[in-house]
Design an enzyme around this catalytic site. Structure first.
Site, short mmCIF file in Angstrom:
data_model
loop_
_atom_site.label_atom_id
_atom_site.label_comp_id
_atom_site.label_asym_id
_atom_site.label_seq_id
_atom_site.Cartn_x
_atom_site.Cartn_y
_atom_site.Cartn_z
N HIS A 158 -11.70 7.08 23.45
CA HIS A 158 -12.45 6.36 24.30
C HIS A 158 -11.90 5.32 25.16
CE1 HIS A 158 -16.17 3.95 26.22
NE2 HIS A 158 -15.63 4.41 27.14
N HIS A 244 9.24 22.48 8.01
CA HIS A 244 7.89 23.15 7.49
C HIS A 244 8.44 23.56 5.81
CE1 HIS A 244 4.40 25.48 6.61
NE2 HIS A 244 5.01 26.63 6.29
N ALA A 246 12.33 24.63 3.35
CA ALA A 246 13.70 24.59 3.22
C ALA A 246 14.29 25.31 4.40
CB ALA A 246 14.23 25.22 1.80
#
Length: 328
Positions: A158, A244, A246
């Site tokens: 907000h 993510h 190797a």
């Protein structure tokens, strides 16, 4: 049309309504060019105009009715945080120690330089950033269409235009403005620019907040270490993302042809770290061997050297379960 006929209220008898707010709305509805006014259940008095009202005018615009917080609004962002596993106390400590950093952004060329100030901050007053979850879904069909998953947390932001809207109001001539006039055109252009600013601000707040405290794992291959890391520095360069794992070095078929002559299946069910691999699929056992993947240490070191991550800890595998073939 008299003033009373222009106004529609949307509150019930059980909702308390302050008389001063109603009077402010009535006075606003009496202004030249005013066609209609709507009082919402949250209607309450403002400095010179009511808050919680919508007003429709023709031929005249009233900056004072728009107020000083142009673009104030709420945006909801999906996160990947699991509601059942999230520990608020941990994030609280992290945020107290390190405030969320504002991500870098590509500043719109048509915006003046002074608009750079305060981007990525929610400000004071009733503005806030909140992690929240769905206690109840009342329209499951629509919720599914929107991709709402109650298992995850969401981020509620907000915010408005910080002090820029008030500054715009202060330098705008008082009273009504004809939209086609020079003051009217200047105000509308600045007003629309602040609407864009406020939307961008909410996105930057969300990105900075989520990047401020979400440790994640960069997974090694079966039989190698994995790393618990957290984002470091500004994240726009890497698009708020990281490796993510190797990453494969050999494709699946190439891995099998290379390793089937070197290892028996039993050899691949124990790793150099002493961990156990549970896998009933012989083909998968070879395809997912550690040798098929890049060096995880190098991957992590590269990201750390680039200033993208900080390593929190190293994870050692004990047992790895690999899925059997489809249908088994």
């Amino acid at each position: 049309m008299n003033t009373q006929d222009k106004i529609v209220f949307f509150h019930s008898a059980s909702t308390w309504m302050e008389g001063r707010a109603v009077e402010q709305l009535k006075r606003a509805a009496e202004l030249p060019g005013m066609i209609a006014a709507a009082g919402m259940p949250d209607l309450h008095p403002g400095l010179s105009a009511p808050v919680g009202a919508a007003l429709l005018s023709e031929g005249v615009i009233y900056p004072e009715l728009a107020g000083g917080d142009v673009g104030c609004g709420i945006a909801l962002f999906r996160t990947g945080l699991a509601a059942g596993k999230f520990k608020a106390a941990k994030l609280e400590r992290r945020l107290l120690a390190h405030l969320p950093e504002t991500p870098e952004y590509e500043f719109p060329a048509q915006w003046p330089a002074w608009l750079r100030r305060d981007l990525g901050t929610a400000g004071r007053g009733n503005h806030f950033v909140e992690l929240t979850g769905f206690e109840e879904v009342r329209d499951p069909v629509r919720a599914e269409t929107l991709g709402i998953d109650r298992r995850n947390l969401w981020l509620l932001v907000h915010s408005g235009s910080r002090g820029h809207g008030q500054a715009l109001l202060e330098r705008t001539p008082k009273g009504g403005l004809v939209p086609e006039s020079e003051p009217g055109r200047k105000y509308l252009a600045a007003h629309d620019r602040l609407l864009e600013w406020a939307k961008l601000n909410r996105r930057l707040i969300a990105a900075g907040f989520l990047a401020a405290g979400a440790p994640f794992v960069i997974a090694g291959s079966r039989g190698t270490f994995s790393y618990l890391v957290e984002p470091a520095g500004e994240q726009s360069r890497n698009l708020w993302s990281a490796a993510h794992g190797a990453g494969r070095k050999w494709n699946r078929q190439g891995t099998r042809s290379r390793l089937e002559t070197r290892f028996k299946p039993e050899n691949l069910k124990r790793t150099r770290l002493g961990s156990v691999v549970v896998c009933s699929d012989r083909q998968l056992l070879y395809e997912e061997a550690p040798e098929a993947y890049k060096n995880i240490e190098t991957v992590v070191d590269d990201l750390a050297a680039a200033g993208v991550i900080r390593v929190i800890g190293v994870l050692r595998p004990v047992l790895t379960w690999k899925s059997p073939k489809e249908g088994e």
